[in-house]
Design an enzyme around this catalytic site. Structure first.
Site, PDB file in Angstrom:
ATOM      1  N   ASN A  59      -1.921   0.872  -1.745  1.00 49.96           N
ATOM      2  CA  ASN A  59      -2.274   2.134  -2.406  1.00 49.96           C
ATOM      3  C   ASN A  59      -3.234   2.858  -1.467  1.00 49.96           C
ATOM      4  O   ASN A  59      -4.384   2.474  -1.330  1.00 49.96           O
ATOM      5  CB  ASN A  59      -2.939   1.849  -3.756  1.00 49.96           C
ATOM      6  CG  ASN A  59      -3.448   3.123  -4.421  1.00 49.96           C
ATOM      7  OD1 ASN A  59      -3.148   4.232  -3.970  1.00 49.96           O
ATOM      8  ND2 ASN A  59      -4.224   2.969  -5.482  1.00 49.96           N
TER       9      ASN A  59
ATOM     10  N   GLY B 114     -12.644  -1.906  -4.370  1.00 54.46           N
ATOM     11  CA  GLY B 114     -13.447  -1.272  -3.330  1.00 54.46           C
ATOM     12  C   GLY B 114     -14.859  -1.818  -3.216  1.00 54.46           C
ATOM     13  O   GLY B 114     -15.706  -1.232  -2.544  1.00 54.46           O
TER      14      GLY B 114
ATOM     15  N   GLU C 137      -8.891   4.641 -11.203  1.00 53.86           N
ATOM     16  CA  GLU C 137      -9.571   5.839 -10.691  1.00 53.86           C
ATOM     17  C   GLU C 137      -9.082   7.098 -11.420  1.00 53.86           C
ATOM     18  O   GLU C 137      -9.858   8.021 -11.653  1.00 53.86           O
ATOM     19  CB  GLU C 137      -9.362   5.944  -9.171  1.00 53.86           C
ATOM     20  CG  GLU C 137     -10.223   4.927  -8.431  1.00 53.86           C
ATOM     21  CD  GLU C 137      -9.641   4.427  -7.124  1.00 53.86           C
ATOM     22  OE1 GLU C 137      -8.715   5.046  -6.574  1.00 53.86           O
ATOM     23  OE2 GLU C 137     -10.134   3.378  -6.648  1.00 53.86           O
TER      24      GLU C 137
ATOM     25  N   SER D 142      -9.964  -5.622  -3.848  1.00 56.45           N
ATOM     26  CA  SER D 142     -10.506  -6.257  -2.649  1.00 56.45           C
ATOM     27  C   SER D 142      -9.615  -7.370  -2.088  1.00 56.45           C
ATOM     28  O   SER D 142     -10.108  -8.372  -1.576  1.00 56.45           O
ATOM     29  CB  SER D 142     -11.927  -6.784  -2.912  1.00 56.45           C
ATOM     30  OG  SER D 142     -12.797  -5.703  -3.215  1.00 56.45           O
TER      31      SER D 142
ATOM     32  N   GLU E  59      -5.861  -4.987 -12.134  1.00 56.48           N
ATOM     33  CA  GLU E  59      -6.926  -4.593 -11.213  1.00 56.48           C
ATOM     34  C   GLU E  59      -8.259  -4.515 -11.958  1.00 56.48           C
ATOM     35  O   GLU E  59      -8.546  -3.498 -12.602  1.00 56.48           O
ATOM     36  CB  GLU E  59      -6.617  -3.222 -10.617  1.00 56.48           C
ATOM     37  CG  GLU E  59      -5.365  -3.168  -9.786  1.00 56.48           C
ATOM     38  CD  GLU E  59      -5.421  -2.079  -8.730  1.00 56.48           C
ATOM     39  OE1 GLU E  59      -5.191  -2.391  -7.560  1.00 56.48           O
ATOM     40  OE2 GLU E  59      -5.743  -0.920  -9.058  1.00 56.48           O
TER      41      GLU E  59
ATOM     42  N   LYS F 117      -4.487   5.763  -1.716  1.00 56.55           N
ATOM     43  CA  LYS F 117      -5.430   6.683  -2.374  1.00 56.55           C
ATOM     44  C   LYS F 117      -5.476   8.002  -1.590  1.00 56.55           C
ATOM     45  O   LYS F 117      -4.434   8.425  -1.098  1.00 56.55           O
ATOM     46  CB  LYS F 117      -6.797   6.001  -2.509  1.00 56.55           C
ATOM     47  CG  LYS F 117      -6.652   4.611  -3.160  1.00 56.55           C
ATOM     48  CD  LYS F 117      -7.936   3.970  -3.556  1.00 56.55           C
ATOM     49  CE  LYS F 117      -7.642   2.610  -4.207  1.00 56.55           C
ATOM     50  NZ  LYS F 117      -8.809   1.910  -4.693  1.00 56.55           N
TER      51      LYS F 117
ATOM     52  N   HIS G 140      -3.783   4.188 -12.727  1.00 52.81           N
ATOM     53  CA  HIS G 140      -4.814   3.555 -11.883  1.00 52.81           C
ATOM     54  C   HIS G 140      -6.197   3.822 -12.481  1.00 52.81           C
ATOM     55  O   HIS G 140      -6.442   4.912 -13.014  1.00 52.81           O
ATOM     56  CB  HIS G 140      -4.734   4.107 -10.456  1.00 52.81           C
ATOM     57  CG  HIS G 140      -5.562   3.299  -9.500  1.00 52.81           C
ATOM     58  ND1 HIS G 140      -6.915   3.475  -9.376  1.00 52.81           N
ATOM     59  CD2 HIS G 140      -5.233   2.269  -8.680  1.00 52.81           C
ATOM     60  CE1 HIS G 140      -7.379   2.599  -8.502  1.00 52.81           C
ATOM     61  NE2 HIS G 140      -6.385   1.859  -8.064  1.00 52.81           N
TER      62      HIS G 140
HETATM   63  P1  13P Z   1      -9.323  -2.157  -2.812  1.00 56.31           P
HETATM   64  O1  13P Z   1      -8.282  -3.117  -2.253  1.00 56.31           O
HETATM   65  O2  13P Z   1      -9.856  -1.209  -1.797  1.00 56.31           O
HETATM   66  O3  13P Z   1     -10.371  -2.906  -3.554  1.00 56.31           O
HETATM   67  O4  13P Z   1      -8.560  -1.246  -3.880  1.00 56.31           O
HETATM   68  C1  13P Z   1      -7.768  -1.837  -4.835  1.00 56.31           C
HETATM   69  C2  13P Z   1      -7.001  -0.788  -5.534  1.00 56.31           C
HETATM   70  O5  13P Z   1      -7.556   0.013  -6.275  1.00 56.31           O
HETATM   71  C3  13P Z   1      -5.557  -0.710  -5.295  1.00 56.31           C
HETATM   72  O6  13P Z   1      -4.933   0.131  -6.206  1.00 56.31           O
END
Ligand code: 13P
Length: 251
Positions: free
Chosen positions: A10, A173, A97, A213, A167, A12, A95
């Site tokens: 992903n 992150g 976010e 992560s 997740e 982003k 997601h």
């Molecule tokens: P990270 O791997 O950067 O922690 O992000 C995970 C994520 O949100 C994938 O959709």
């Protein structure tokens, strides 16, 4: 039963269309041997470049969101027709976010899942608890609720086209990965929820990823857990050498 693994990056809000072409072309060389499903979820404006570079390769391209209406006065939004017309096959839905920053609710997530499936897109449904919820001990109840809500109205037949990504928000992150057991336990809970909704056969066939992560060091162990069928990778999916190693985790 043995299930395929699905490893998705992903991106982003990262990479330009030009950077996308270079990355996908390079990645396609490095994933030739894999038997797993490899997906890159790129920003809308990178979809055309990504699809072009991914043609006749193992890489599938996903969008990161969609709108649940067909068309209309929704400035800045993108419909399923627009995505399928480009040739997009997968789309991330819900997601954390988007839930956190863009008012995505369980109700809109459900509408988007239904819309994606109707359009022939395969949604990657994201669920996961916050740190507060984990500390309160409600992870299992919360994730069950999210899954049930998001899949309301989805048939057993359509479940073949749904991927679920667990997740935990506190692991995204942050560099804090869930332990293999924590991640597997919740993926197992999700599978049990699918048993309640659709029966054992559908639940056993469902693909459930872990995200949060994921990196070069932890991918192998995580992806070899009994109920984890691959990963949804953020930061580490942006670096070609890291994503190469994650996709080829079993080498
Ligand atoms: P990270 O791997 O950067 O922690 O992000 C995970 C994520 O949100 C994938 O959709």
């Amino acid at each position: 039963m043995s299930r395929k693994k699905v490893i998705a990056g992903n991106w982003k809000m990262n990479k330009t269309p030009s950077e996308t072409s270079i990355f996908i072309t390079e990645l396609s060389d490095r994933v030739k041997q894999t038997k797993d499903i490899v997906i890159c979820a790129v920003p809308y404006v990178c979809l055309t470049a990504a699809l072009k570079s991914a043609k006749r390769t193992k890489i599938k391209i996903a969008a990161q969101n969609l709108h649940f209406e067909d068309n209309g006065a929704f400035t800045g939004e993108v419909s399923t027709d627009m995505l399928t017309d480009l040739g997009v096959k997968y789309v991330i839905v819900g997601h954390s976010e988007r839930r956190q920053y863009y008012n995505e609710t369980d109700a809109t997530v459900n509408k988007k899942i239904l819309k994606a499936l109707k359009a022939g897109l395969k949604p990657i449904l994201c669920v996961g608890e916050s740190l507060d919820q984990r500390e309160m001990g409600v992870t299992s109840d919360f994730v069950r609720y999210q899954v049930r809500y998001a899949l309301n109205g989805v048939s057993s037949e359509d479940m073949k086209n749904v991927i679920i990504a667990y997740e935990p928000i506190w692991a995204i992150g942050t560099g804090k990965t869930a332990t293999n057991e924590q991640a597997n336990d919740v993926c197992k809970t999700i599978r049990e929820t699918l048993v309640e909704l659709y029966g054992r056969r559908v639940a056993n066939a469902a693909l459930i990823q872990y995200g949060g992560s994921v990196n070069v060091k932890n991918a192998n162990e995580l992806f070899n857990m009994s109920d984890i069928d691959g990963g949804l990778v953020g930061g580490a999916s942006l670096k070609i050498d890291d994503f190469d190693k994650i996709v080829n985790y079993n080498k």
